[in-house]
Motif scaffolding. Structure first.
Motif, PDB file in Angstrom:
ATOM      1  N   UNK A 121       3.972   2.324  10.137  1.00  0.00           N
ATOM      2  CA  UNK A 121       3.093   1.827   9.088  1.00  0.00           C
ATOM      3  C   UNK A 121       1.886   2.710   8.887  1.00  0.00           C
ATOM      4  N   UNK A 122       0.781   2.104   8.414  1.00  0.00           N
ATOM      5  CA  UNK A 122      -0.442   2.838   8.133  1.00  0.00           C
ATOM      6  C   UNK A 122      -1.629   1.978   8.561  1.00  0.00           C
ATOM      7  N   UNK A 180       0.847  -1.196   0.000  1.00  0.00           N
ATOM      8  CA  UNK A 180       0.000   0.000   0.000  1.00  0.00           C
ATOM      9  C   UNK A 180       0.883   1.246   0.000  1.00  0.00           C
ATOM     10  N   UNK A 181       1.715   1.343   1.000  1.00  0.00           N
ATOM     11  CA  UNK A 181       2.768   2.348   1.089  1.00  0.00           C
ATOM     12  C   UNK A 181       4.089   1.591   1.084  1.00  0.00           C
ATOM     13  N   UNK A 213       3.786  -0.739  -9.893  1.00  0.00           N
ATOM     14  CA  UNK A 213       2.897  -1.784 -10.425  1.00  0.00           C
ATOM     15  C   UNK A 213       3.673  -3.088 -10.622  1.00  0.00           C
ATOM     16  N   UNK A 214       4.883  -2.992 -11.162  1.00  0.00           N
ATOM     17  CA  UNK A 214       5.714  -4.178 -11.389  1.00  0.00           C
ATOM     18  C   UNK A 214       6.130  -4.805 -10.064  1.00  0.00           C
ATOM     19  N   UNK A 215       6.460  -3.969  -9.080  1.00  0.00           N
ATOM     20  CA  UNK A 215       6.842  -4.446  -7.750  1.00  0.00           C
ATOM     21  C   UNK A 215       5.676  -5.184  -7.089  1.00  0.00           C
ATOM     22  N   UNK A 216       4.490  -4.605  -7.130  1.00  0.00           N
ATOM     23  CA  UNK A 216       3.322  -5.242  -6.512  1.00  0.00           C
ATOM     24  C   UNK A 216       2.970  -6.553  -7.223  1.00  0.00           C
ATOM     25  N   UNK A 217       3.087  -6.558  -8.540  1.00  0.00           N
ATOM     26  CA  UNK A 217       2.791  -7.754  -9.323  1.00  0.00           C
ATOM     27  C   UNK A 217       3.756  -8.875  -8.954  1.00  0.00           C
ATOM     28  N   UNK A 221       9.973   6.158   4.142  1.00  0.00           N
ATOM     29  CA  UNK A 221       8.847   5.961   3.236  1.00  0.00           C
ATOM     30  C   UNK A 221       9.293   6.458   1.870  1.00  0.00           C
ATOM     31  N   UNK A 222       9.145   5.597   0.844  1.00  0.00           N
ATOM     32  CA  UNK A 222       9.666   5.908  -0.475  1.00  0.00           C
ATOM     33  C   UNK A 222       8.552   6.071  -1.504  1.00  0.00           C
ATOM     34  N   UNK A 223       8.866   6.817  -2.541  1.00  0.00           N
ATOM     35  CA  UNK A 223       8.005   6.935  -3.715  1.00  0.00           C
ATOM     36  C   UNK A 223       8.826   6.590  -4.944  1.00  0.00           C
TER      37      UNK A 223
END
Length: 235
Positions: A153-154, A40-41, A70-74, A61-63
């Protein structure tokens, strides 16, 4: 001196001033590997040692780009059994990057980038959105009487990182789920104290209790999963 000359002169003065403000760190540039957490974050924790220039515990916390996220989450979804994801950044002076520069390039690995991990994102630009925790180790620091962890975290994802104090120690990072509490959004982290006093062993979840250091309130976790554990780099 014409306007162009004045402009160049002012640029040089500005650069020299900025450089002098940021160049007082004694560390030399190096590769500072980091553990990646969250979907998520995106959070990252520097993989520390007790020798310079790696003697810092840092949580960020990174952006990075939507395409790379998208590739990382996949990839995370495709390899649910792989808990360790790391980044191999370009060389930089860590305190200067954290406190001033804020932008760096890195490769993303499934697994540990120095221990057989697989690179699946090449040279993506990361931006430090928030510094969650930052501290350089002090060999004269007193070791806490009880085990302590950094909670951050969140609302959807929470993590615990063992508070590293002095040699010898260990680095442990866990994904947890708080029971009935959320991390205050105006607080980057909370220090959590464990009942146990053995500082060379991770927290025994079935045997001990946790409480928030600042308020002494008990804290309960519905779920927990160890993401990373390292002793050797901190002996």
């Amino acid at each position: 001196m014409n306007y162009r000359g004045i402009y160049i002169f002012l640029l040089l003065i500005s650069f020299k001033t900025a450089y002098s403000q940021h160049s007082h760190y004694p560390d030399k540039p190096n590769t500072h590997g980091m553990l990646l957490m969250g979907t998520e974050t995106i959070y990252a924790e520097h993989l520390p040692m007790f020798r310079t220039p790696h003697d810092y515990q840092v949580i960020l916390e990174l952006e990075f780009s939507k395409e790379a996220v998208k590739k990382y989450r996949k990839d995370r979804a495709a390899y649910p059994a792989e808990l360790v994801y790391t980044i191999e950044p370009e060389t930089f002076v860590l305190p200067e990057m954290v406190n001033h520069t804020k932008v760096f390039k890195a490769n993303v690995y499934r697994g540990h980038f120095e221990r057989g991990g697989t690179k699946f994102i090449d040279t993506v630009t990361f931006k430090i959105k928030k510094v969650i925790y930052y501290k350089q180790f002090d060999k004269n620091q007193q070791r806490p009487e009880n085990l302590q962890y950094i909670l951050f975290g969140n609302k959807k994802e929470q993590f615990l990182s063992h508070l590293i104090s002095k040699k010898p120690d260990f680095n442990e990072v866990l994904a947890v789920q708080l029971d009935g509490k959320a991390i205050p959004q105006n607080e980057p982290y909370q220090l959590i104290v464990m009942e146990e006093k053995e500082n060379r062993k991770p927290f025994s979840w079935m045997k001990s209790d946790a409480r928030i250091l600042a308020t002494d309130q008990p804290l309960f976790f519905r779920k927990y999963k160890q993401l990373y554990l390292e002793f050797g780099d901190l002996d």
